[in-house]
Design an enzyme around this catalytic site. Structure first.
Site, PDB file in Angstrom:
ATOM      1  N   THR A 124       0.820  -1.207   0.000  1.00 52.00           N
ATOM      2  CA  THR A 124       0.000   0.000   0.000  1.00 52.00           C
ATOM      3  C   THR A 124       0.860   1.267   0.000  1.00 52.00           C
ATOM      4  OG1 THR A 124      -1.479   1.297   1.416  1.00 52.00           O
ATOM      5  CG2 THR A 124      -0.132  -0.314   2.537  1.00 52.00           C
ATOM      6  N   ASP A 125       0.280   2.366  -0.512  1.00 55.95           N
ATOM      7  CA  ASP A 125       0.992   3.660  -0.467  1.00 55.95           C
ATOM      8  C   ASP A 125       1.167   4.149   0.971  1.00 55.95           C
ATOM      9  OD1 ASP A 125      -1.634   4.457   0.123  1.00 55.95           O
ATOM     10  OD2 ASP A 125      -1.733   6.002  -1.432  1.00 55.95           O
ATOM     11  N   GLU A 126       0.400   3.572   1.910  1.00 55.36           N
ATOM     12  CA  GLU A 126       0.482   4.048   3.299  1.00 55.36           C
ATOM     13  C   GLU A 126       1.836   3.759   3.939  1.00 55.36           C
ATOM     14  OE1 GLU A 126      -2.761   3.653   5.916  1.00 55.36           O
ATOM     15  OE2 GLU A 126      -4.244   3.985   4.349  1.00 55.36           O
ATOM     16  N   TYR A 149      -1.638  -0.535  11.196  1.00 52.13           N
ATOM     17  CA  TYR A 149      -1.885  -1.207   9.904  1.00 52.13           C
ATOM     18  C   TYR A 149      -0.712  -0.984   8.957  1.00 52.13           C
ATOM     19  CZ  TYR A 149      -3.355  -1.437   5.011  1.00 52.13           C
ATOM     20  OH  TYR A 149      -3.399  -1.679   3.661  1.00 52.13           O
ATOM     21  N   LYS A 153       2.160  -3.520   7.258  1.00 55.52           N
ATOM     22  CA  LYS A 153       2.360  -3.700   5.811  1.00 55.52           C
ATOM     23  C   LYS A 153       3.830  -3.420   5.438  1.00 55.52           C
ATOM     24  CE  LYS A 153      -0.441  -4.512   3.146  1.00 55.52           C
ATOM     25  NZ  LYS A 153      -0.964  -5.838   2.682  1.00 55.52           N
TER      26      LYS A 153
HETATM   27  P1  NAD Z   1     -10.359  -6.674   2.495  1.00 52.41           P
HETATM   28  O1  NAD Z   1     -10.308  -6.442   3.959  1.00 52.41           O
HETATM   29  O2  NAD Z   1     -11.564  -6.293   1.728  1.00 52.41           O
HETATM   30  O3  NAD Z   1     -10.109  -8.237   2.187  1.00 52.41           O
HETATM   31  C1  NAD Z   1      -9.120  -8.987   2.841  1.00 52.41           C
HETATM   32  C2  NAD Z   1      -9.374 -10.452   2.508  1.00 52.41           C
HETATM   33  O4  NAD Z   1      -8.331 -11.229   3.104  1.00 52.41           O
HETATM   34  C3  NAD Z   1     -10.702 -10.982   3.067  1.00 52.41           C
HETATM   35  O5  NAD Z   1     -11.331 -11.796   2.116  1.00 52.41           O
HETATM   36  C4  NAD Z   1     -10.260 -11.802   4.283  1.00 52.41           C
HETATM   37  O6  NAD Z   1     -11.155 -12.870   4.584  1.00 52.41           O
HETATM   38  C5  NAD Z   1      -8.909 -12.313   3.823  1.00 52.41           C
HETATM   39  N1  NAD Z   1      -8.005 -12.630   4.941  1.00 52.41           N
HETATM   40  C6  NAD Z   1      -7.676 -11.828   5.990  1.00 52.41           C
HETATM   41  N2  NAD Z   1      -6.805 -12.471   6.792  1.00 52.41           N
HETATM   42  C7  NAD Z   1      -6.579 -13.691   6.234  1.00 52.41           C
HETATM   43  C8  NAD Z   1      -5.773 -14.804   6.595  1.00 52.41           C
HETATM   44  N3  NAD Z   1      -5.040 -14.811   7.722  1.00 52.41           N
HETATM   45  N4  NAD Z   1      -5.766 -15.884   5.777  1.00 52.41           N
HETATM   46  C9  NAD Z   1      -6.513 -15.912   4.643  1.00 52.41           C
HETATM   47  N5  NAD Z   1      -7.314 -14.905   4.270  1.00 52.41           N
HETATM   48  C10 NAD Z   1      -7.344 -13.791   5.056  1.00 52.41           C
HETATM   49  O7  NAD Z   1      -9.055  -5.973   1.905  1.00 52.41           O
HETATM   50  P2  NAD Z   1      -8.834  -5.190   0.533  1.00 52.41           P
HETATM   51  O8  NAD Z   1      -9.256  -3.810   0.693  1.00 52.41           O
HETATM   52  O9  NAD Z   1      -9.359  -6.028  -0.578  1.00 52.41           O
HETATM   53  O10 NAD Z   1      -7.234  -5.208   0.490  1.00 52.41           O
HETATM   54  C11 NAD Z   1      -6.537  -6.318  -0.054  1.00 52.41           C
HETATM   55  C12 NAD Z   1      -5.056  -6.064   0.064  1.00 52.41           C
HETATM   56  O11 NAD Z   1      -4.722  -4.844  -0.620  1.00 52.41           O
HETATM   57  C13 NAD Z   1      -4.575  -5.865   1.502  1.00 52.41           C
HETATM   58  O12 NAD Z   1      -3.331  -6.489   1.630  1.00 52.41           O
HETATM   59  C14 NAD Z   1      -4.439  -4.362   1.661  1.00 52.41           C
HETATM   60  O13 NAD Z   1      -3.431  -4.050   2.582  1.00 52.41           O
HETATM   61  C15 NAD Z   1      -4.041  -3.951   0.257  1.00 52.41           C
HETATM   62  N6  NAD Z   1      -4.437  -2.596  -0.177  1.00 52.41           N
HETATM   63  C16 NAD Z   1      -5.735  -2.185  -0.089  1.00 52.41           C
HETATM   64  C17 NAD Z   1      -6.096  -0.929  -0.569  1.00 52.41           C
HETATM   65  C18 NAD Z   1      -7.523  -0.432  -0.510  1.00 52.41           C
HETATM   66  O14 NAD Z   1      -7.763   0.727  -0.850  1.00 52.41           O
HETATM   67  N7  NAD Z   1      -8.489  -1.243  -0.152  1.00 52.41           N
HETATM   68  C19 NAD Z   1      -5.117  -0.100  -1.134  1.00 52.41           C
HETATM   69  C20 NAD Z   1      -3.792  -0.548  -1.168  1.00 52.41           C
HETATM   70  C21 NAD Z   1      -3.476  -1.815  -0.718  1.00 52.41           C
HETATM   71  O1  DAU Z   2      -4.064   4.303   0.793  1.00 48.64           O
HETATM   72  C1  DAU Z   2      -4.290   2.914   0.682  1.00 48.64           C
HETATM   73  C2  DAU Z   2      -5.117   2.454   1.849  1.00 48.64           C
HETATM   74  O2  DAU Z   2      -6.435   2.945   1.613  1.00 48.64           O
HETATM   75  C3  DAU Z   2      -5.133   0.940   2.037  1.00 48.64           C
HETATM   76  O3  DAU Z   2      -3.850   0.490   2.342  1.00 48.64           O
HETATM   77  C4  DAU Z   2      -6.110   0.544   3.139  1.00 48.64           C
HETATM   78  O4  DAU Z   2      -6.227  -0.872   3.198  1.00 48.64           O
HETATM   79  C5  DAU Z   2      -7.473   1.135   2.841  1.00 48.64           C
HETATM   80  O5  DAU Z   2      -8.347   0.873   3.917  1.00 48.64           O
HETATM   81  C6  DAU Z   2      -7.367   2.636   2.623  1.00 48.64           C
HETATM   82  O6  DAU Z   2      -7.011   3.316   3.840  1.00 48.64           O
HETATM   83  P1  DAU Z   2      -7.621   4.726   4.267  1.00 48.64           P
HETATM   84  O7  DAU Z   2      -7.494   4.867   5.714  1.00 48.64           O
HETATM   85  O8  DAU Z   2      -7.057   5.824   3.433  1.00 48.64           O
HETATM   86  O9  DAU Z   2      -9.138   4.509   3.791  1.00 48.64           O
HETATM   87  P2  DAU Z   2     -10.531   4.853   4.484  1.00 48.64           P
HETATM   88  O10 DAU Z   2     -11.577   4.587   3.460  1.00 48.64           O
HETATM   89  O11 DAU Z   2     -10.671   4.222   5.801  1.00 48.64           O
HETATM   90  O12 DAU Z   2     -10.429   6.437   4.701  1.00 48.64           O
HETATM   91  C7  DAU Z   2     -10.242   7.308   3.597  1.00 48.64           C
HETATM   92  C8  DAU Z   2     -10.119   8.721   4.168  1.00 48.64           C
HETATM   93  O13 DAU Z   2     -11.400   9.110   4.687  1.00 48.64           O
HETATM   94  C9  DAU Z   2      -9.149   8.839   5.318  1.00 48.64           C
HETATM   95  O14 DAU Z   2      -8.496  10.092   5.249  1.00 48.64           O
HETATM   96  C10 DAU Z   2     -10.032   8.776   6.553  1.00 48.64           C
HETATM   97  C11 DAU Z   2     -11.319   9.428   6.084  1.00 48.64           C
HETATM   98  N1  DAU Z   2     -12.566   8.915   6.725  1.00 48.64           N
HETATM   99  C12 DAU Z   2     -12.770   7.572   6.765  1.00 48.64           C
HETATM  100  C13 DAU Z   2     -13.908   7.060   7.354  1.00 48.64           C
HETATM  101  C14 DAU Z   2     -14.125   5.568   7.415  1.00 48.64           C
HETATM  102  C15 DAU Z   2     -13.496   9.815   7.220  1.00 48.64           C
HETATM  103  O15 DAU Z   2     -13.315  11.053   7.158  1.00 48.64           O
HETATM  104  N2  DAU Z   2     -14.643   9.309   7.793  1.00 48.64           N
HETATM  105  C16 DAU Z   2     -14.867   7.971   7.901  1.00 48.64           C
HETATM  106  O16 DAU Z   2     -15.918   7.568   8.473  1.00 48.64           O
END
Ligand code: NAD
Ligand code: DAU
Length: 348
Positions: A124-126, A149, A153
């Site tokens: 992730t970019d985080e 988190y 990562k």
């Molecule tokens: P999500 O929470 O929607 O899905 C995670 C999945 O992993 C679920 O299906 C869960 O059941 C499975 N899982 C969790 N722990 C497990 C384990 N121990 N064994 C097997 N399965 C397991 O997550 P997402 O948003 O789809 O993110 C997927 C990946 O991408 C993550 O690694 C996250 O860090 C990364 N990522 C997400 C975002 C975003 O914006 N959502 C951005 C950048 C990177």
């Molecule tokens: O940047 C990549 C990341 O994006 C991934 O690595 C993470 O898995 C994914 O969850 C996401 O993280 P963020 O924390 O950026 O996403 P989230 O949707 O939780 O929040 C987006 C922005 O909105 C953040 O600045 C927090 C803000 N927010 C979020 C929630 C849930 C609010 O202001 N109100 C809210 O209720």
């Protein structure tokens, strides 16, 4: 026909990636997922069962992973499995360290013993930390994670590269910006706003709402992931994002307007429900990615512009009210209370 083992393929990005593989490639898919609160078999119910084998399992269970690798002999492993929500990591970091670091270590050990030709780890970019007032992060930028988190990562990324150097594992890593689109669990900003919009609830904005994110449609990210998996250089990192910056408040207001249009009411009636709530502790103000490497080396570019991608996402959630209801029953309510009513678990 080559097989790809996808871990975490029942979550948000994983299920969209599995759908991309099933509809645009010939790969056979083994979807290995623990089915945590964020994972749902319904997310892959439309996938042709002759193309995908599902296994319920935990990536921390090295013996099981090793057995599946031995049985299936996949060409590649793509790891999405993780605890993914920053806010939950602030409430309790334990499952994040266990799954996101321990789970990756177990996968690396299993792969070290059995072998695959490519191991794509989804990061992730985080991991680059807060970029307020700073240049966008490129793949050489230092790691400065802010939340439990993102620290988990970053640790996993380092572990992957240590296994590349020490044991020669075929590692490649992607770091993407914020994804949005169908099947995202309604704890993340965009689906949470849509769920609240449908339920007639307020729209919580953390702090002043001026935090900046780069939103990428999940299908664009998945196309980038496939390009990296097939053509990326082993031992490399690829940032994936649109490089467009938006404040959270701008995103919230756009969603309010879409909900107003859907409900046939004045936008002011909906925006009046925006509520500024206690900020996320340690909240990063800005993420910004330099994505020139994936664009130049792999000829990837995003295809979905934010207004149309967001409208499609709004339409998807509005037509999947039952899905939203099912995934937010039970445990979700307790979680929602902790963050939004009890202000991060502290009684206010
Ligand atoms: P999500 O929470 O929607 O899905 C995670 C999945 O992993 C679920 O299906 C869960 O059941 C499975 N899982 C969790 N722990 C497990 C384990 N121990 N064994 C097997 N399965 C397991 O997550 P997402 O948003 O789809 O993110 C997927 C990946 O991408 C993550 O690694 C996250 O860090 C990364 N990522 C997400 C975002 C975003 O914006 N959502 C951005 C950048 C990177
Ligand atoms: O940047 C990549 C990341 O994006 C991934 O690595 C993470 O898995 C994914 O969850 C996401 O993280 P963020 O924390 O950026 O996403 P989230 O949707 O939780 O929040 C987006 C922005 O909105 C953040 O600045 C927090 C803000 N927010 C979020 C929630 C849930 C609010 O202001 N109100 C809210 O209720």
């Amino acid at each position: 026909m080559k097989t790809i083992l996808v871990t975490g393929g029942c979550g948000f990005i994983g299920s969209n990636f599995v759908r991309l593989l099933a509809t645009t490639t010939d790969y056979r898919i083994v979807n290995f997922d623990k089915l945590t609160y964020a994972g749902n078999l319904e997310n892959v119910a439309d996938i042709d069962p002759t193309r995908m084998r599902f296994i319920q399992g935990d990536i921390c269970d090295r013996e099981l992973v090793e057995r599946i690798l031995g049985e299936e002999k996949p060409w590649a492993l793509v790891n999405f499995a993780a605890e993914s929500h920053v806010d939950r990591s602030i409430l309790d970091s334990t499952p994040f360290l266990h799954n996101n670091i321990g789970g990756v270590q177990a996968l690396l050990e299993a792969v070290r013993r059995v072998g695959v030709e490519r191991f794509l780890h989804i990061s992730t970019d985080e991991v680059y930390g807060d970029k307020e007032g700073k240049a966008p992060s490129n793949e050489e930028s230092g790691l400065a994670p802010s939340s439990p988190y993102s620290a988990s990562k970053a640790a996993a990324d380092l572990l992957c590269f240590s296994y590349r150097r020490t044991y020669g594992l075929p590692i490649v890593i992607t770091r993407s910006s914020n994804n949005y689109g169908p099947y995202q669990f309604p704890e993340k900003l965009i689906p949470l706003l849509l769920r609240n919009g449908l339920a007639g609830l307020d729209f919580p904005v953390y702090g002043d709402g001026q935090q900046i994110r780069d939103w990428i449609h999940v299908e664009d990210n998945c196309r980038g992931l496939l390009a990296v998996l097939e053509r990326g250089q082993l031992g490399s990192i690829y940032n994936i994002g649109t490089s467009e910056e938006r404040t959270n408040l701008a995103v919230v207001e756009t969603i309010c307007r879409a909900i107003a249009a859907h409900q046939g009411v004045d936008a002011e009636q909906i925006t009046a429900r925006i509520r500024y709530v206690t900020d996320r502790p340690g909240h990063d103000r800005r993420y910004a990615l330099d994505t020139s490497k994936v664009r130049n080396e792999l000829d990837w570019a995003p295809q979905v512009d934010f207004p149309s991608g967001l409208q499609r996402t709004v339409d998807w959630y509005l037509s999947h009210v039952d899905w939203v209801g099912r995934v937010t029953s039970g445990e979700y309510r307790k979680y929602y209370e902790s963050v939004y009513t009890q202000s991060w678990g502290k009684s206010s």
